[in-house]
Each structure stands twice: as C-alpha cells, then as structure tokens.
Design a protein around this motif. Sequence first.
Motif, short mmCIF file in Angstrom:
data_model
loop_
_atom_site.label_atom_id
_atom_site.label_comp_id
_atom_site.label_asym_id
_atom_site.label_seq_id
_atom_site.Cartn_x
_atom_site.Cartn_y
_atom_site.Cartn_z
N PRO A 106 0.80 -1.23 0.00
CA PRO A 106 0.00 0.00 0.00
C PRO A 106 0.83 1.28 0.00
CG PRO A 106 -0.06 -1.07 2.16
CD PRO A 106 0.60 -2.04 1.22
N ASP A 107 2.10 1.19 0.41
CA ASP A 107 2.92 2.40 0.52
C ASP A 107 3.71 2.72 -0.74
OD1 ASP A 107 2.05 2.63 3.17
OD2 ASP A 107 3.75 1.46 3.94
N THR A 108 3.67 1.83 -1.75
CA THR A 108 4.49 2.04 -2.95
C THR A 108 3.66 2.05 -4.23
OG1 THR A 108 4.95 -0.36 -2.89
CG2 THR A 108 6.63 1.11 -1.98
N LEU A 109 2.36 2.29 -4.10
CA LEU A 109 1.47 2.25 -5.26
C LEU A 109 1.84 3.29 -6.30
CD1 LEU A 109 -1.94 1.71 -3.43
CD2 LEU A 109 -0.62 0.01 -4.70
N ASP A 110 2.23 4.48 -5.88
CA ASP A 110 2.59 5.53 -6.85
C ASP A 110 3.79 5.10 -7.69
OD1 ASP A 110 0.51 7.12 -6.00
OD2 ASP A 110 1.74 8.41 -4.73
N ALA A 111 4.81 4.54 -7.04
CA ALA A 111 5.99 4.08 -7.77
C ALA A 111 5.64 2.93 -8.70
CB ALA A 111 7.08 3.66 -6.79
N GLY A 128 -4.45 -11.55 5.57
CA GLY A 128 -4.45 -11.44 4.12
C GLY A 128 -5.65 -10.69 3.58
N GLY A 129 -6.18 -9.74 4.34
CA GLY A 129 -7.39 -9.02 3.94
C GLY A 129 -7.20 -8.14 2.73
N ARG A 130 -8.33 -7.85 2.06
CA ARG A 130 -8.31 -7.05 0.84
C ARG A 130 -8.37 -5.55 1.15
NH1 ARG A 130 -13.79 -8.99 -1.99
NH2 ARG A 130 -12.77 -10.99 -1.56
N PHE A 131 -8.15 -4.74 0.14
CA PHE A 131 -8.30 -3.29 0.27
C PHE A 131 -9.78 -2.95 0.48
CE2 PHE A 131 -4.30 -3.43 -2.05
CZ PHE A 131 -3.57 -2.36 -1.51
N PRO A 132 -10.10 -2.00 1.35
CA PRO A 132 -11.48 -1.54 1.46
C PRO A 132 -11.98 -0.97 0.13
CG PRO A 132 -10.19 -0.78 3.33
CD PRO A 132 -9.22 -1.37 2.35
N GLN A 133 -11.08 -0.26 -0.57
CA GLN A 133 -11.36 0.27 -1.91
C GLN A 133 -10.20 -0.12 -2.82
OE1 GLN A 133 -14.14 1.95 -2.96
NE2 GLN A 133 -13.32 1.86 -5.04
N PRO A 134 -10.41 -0.99 -3.80
CA PRO A 134 -9.30 -1.44 -4.65
C PRO A 134 -8.61 -0.26 -5.33
CG PRO A 134 -11.28 -2.76 -5.06
CD PRO A 134 -11.69 -1.61 -4.18
N PRO A 135 -7.28 -0.21 -5.32
CA PRO A 135 -6.58 0.89 -5.97
C PRO A 135 -6.74 0.83 -7.49
CG PRO A 135 -5.03 -0.75 -5.15
CD PRO A 135 -6.37 -1.15 -4.65
N ALA A 136 -6.99 1.97 -8.09
CA ALA A 136 -7.19 2.03 -9.54
C ALA A 136 -5.93 1.60 -10.28
CB ALA A 136 -7.58 3.46 -9.95
N GLY A 137 -6.12 0.76 -11.30
CA GLY A 137 -5.00 0.32 -12.11
C GLY A 137 -4.29 -0.91 -11.59
N PHE A 138 -4.83 -1.52 -10.51
CA PHE A 138 -4.18 -2.69 -9.90
C PHE A 138 -5.17 -3.84 -9.73
CE2 PHE A 138 -1.55 0.83 -8.63
CZ PHE A 138 -0.26 0.32 -8.55
N VAL A 139 -4.65 -5.04 -9.79
CA VAL A 139 -5.39 -6.23 -9.38
C VAL A 139 -5.20 -6.38 -7.87
CG1 VAL A 139 -5.41 -8.75 -9.50
CG2 VAL A 139 -5.10 -7.41 -11.59
N ASP A 140 -6.29 -6.58 -7.13
CA ASP A 140 -6.20 -6.78 -5.68
C ASP A 140 -5.89 -8.26 -5.43
OD1 ASP A 140 -6.55 -7.11 -2.94
OD2 ASP A 140 -8.27 -5.75 -2.84
N TYR A 141 -4.70 -8.53 -4.95
CA TYR A 141 -4.24 -9.90 -4.72
C TYR A 141 -5.21 -10.69 -3.85
CZ TYR A 141 -1.13 -13.55 -2.81
OH TYR A 141 -0.56 -14.74 -2.40
N ALA A 142 -5.69 -10.06 -2.79
CA ALA A 142 -6.56 -10.77 -1.84
C ALA A 142 -7.90 -11.14 -2.46
CB ALA A 142 -6.79 -9.91 -0.59
#
Length: 250
Positions: A106-111, A128-142
């Motif tokens: 979560p801390d390196t999404l911009d890079a 292994g919980g998921r993001f509350p809101q999936p980050p745009a442009g990424f697959v949520d692994y969880a």
Amino acid sequence: MNATDRTPADLLRSALAEDPARPLVTFYDDATGERVELSVATFANWVAKTANLLQDDLGAEPGDRLALLLPAHWQTAVWLLACSSVGVLVDVGGSAADADLVVSGPDTLDAALACSGERVALALRPLGGRFPQPPAGFVDYAVEVPSQGDRFAPYAPVDPQAPALAVGGTELTGAEVVRRALADAAELGVGAGARLLSARSYETWEGLSAGLFAPLAAGGSVVLCRHIEQLAEGGLEKRVESERVTATVR
C-alpha cells in the motif's frame, strides 16, 4: 533439502514431502499485533495459488522481470517462491518502469504505476485481507488469489541457471540462491528443526536469506518480525522463549 534441489521452489517441494505439518514461517507485525503461523503445507498452498495467478491470469513467463515492492512479510515470502515456481526473475525493490509486471504494497502504489505491464497490489492487512477500496490500475491480490488452484505445474521447465533473484544490485540464478542459502544456514547455525528469528529487512540478500531462504534450505523455520522496535521492554526475550527460537539476527 535433497541433492536434486536446484531452485528455491525445489527446496519447498522437498520440505513439503518431508514434513508438511511443521511450521515454516511465523510472522509478527509489532505495529499491528498481528501473528500468523504457516506450516509448510499452508505456505506451499499459498505459493501454488500465487504461481497459478502469476502464470495463468497475469500471463507471466520464464525470463519475465517482476518488481517486488513489498516489505519483509509472510506474503512477500510467498511471492518469492511463486516467482521461482514459474521461472520469473524477482527484482526486490526494483524499478517498476523496467519490469514486465509489478507487485506492490500500500505504501508504494505511486511508484508501481510506472510499470506498463500487469500490476498487483497487496493491502498487507491481517489475515491477508483485501483493500477496502481497490486501488485504480491494480489487481487486488486478496480478491484474486483465493479462487486459484491449489496445485501448480509450470508450462515450461524452470532453468536453475537462469537469473532468478535481483537484490542490492546483484542478480543470482536459482542455483546460486540455493547454494548461498545453504552456506548462510551453516554460518548462522541453522539446521533441521532450528527456529531462526529475523528482524532484518528484505531489502538485502542477508535479510532475504535469514528471513526465508536459509531456514528453508536447512530444514528449519523462520520467525519473521516486522516493526520489532515497537516491542515493549522484555518483549523480544519473551518471544524467543515462546517461539522456541534457537538463533536470532537483527
């Protein structure tokens, strides 16, 4: 380990055949209070699911380069072995712009957005919980990994002499990772059944080796600690005792 083990994935297969029930990775995050213990069998299941995601859904092939932008964490260890299973070169802390795909915390999404290929994000939440809101442009692994198969077979054999790991400016083949891990295990006094507590970062070979590869190669296990500086006074000694730790590195 047996004489035919030539890649980190081989080491895991041997560990699974020898004693699937024994602990392999015990993870602590002292900033959140999280503790996760994974047996060889449970860890191998996560690796198989992740390797299937990597090979089938993300289209990764042997020789592809994956930038791994994750801290020392049990899920990072899973990705290291999944990449070895597929034959993907894992570049720890590497440039996302130079990678075929990227895995980010979560801390390196911009890079990680600099990668033009597939992007995977891990929330690194407890259990292994998921993001509350999936980050745009990424697959949520969880979200994606639970439905993957529990067994993995690579489409192409993995070459032990191909580059497998890049860390600290050095590239190592799978065979070199195994050899160096065995040498480190001997130096650290880690043998079969040993419990090595590591508070080292995964940003260096020494951290990766102590935090995964050396215990795996020697038939031992690792107690991987993140944010150990937040432990209360006397907390480390209590952990060493409760986890039956036989060696400690920081």
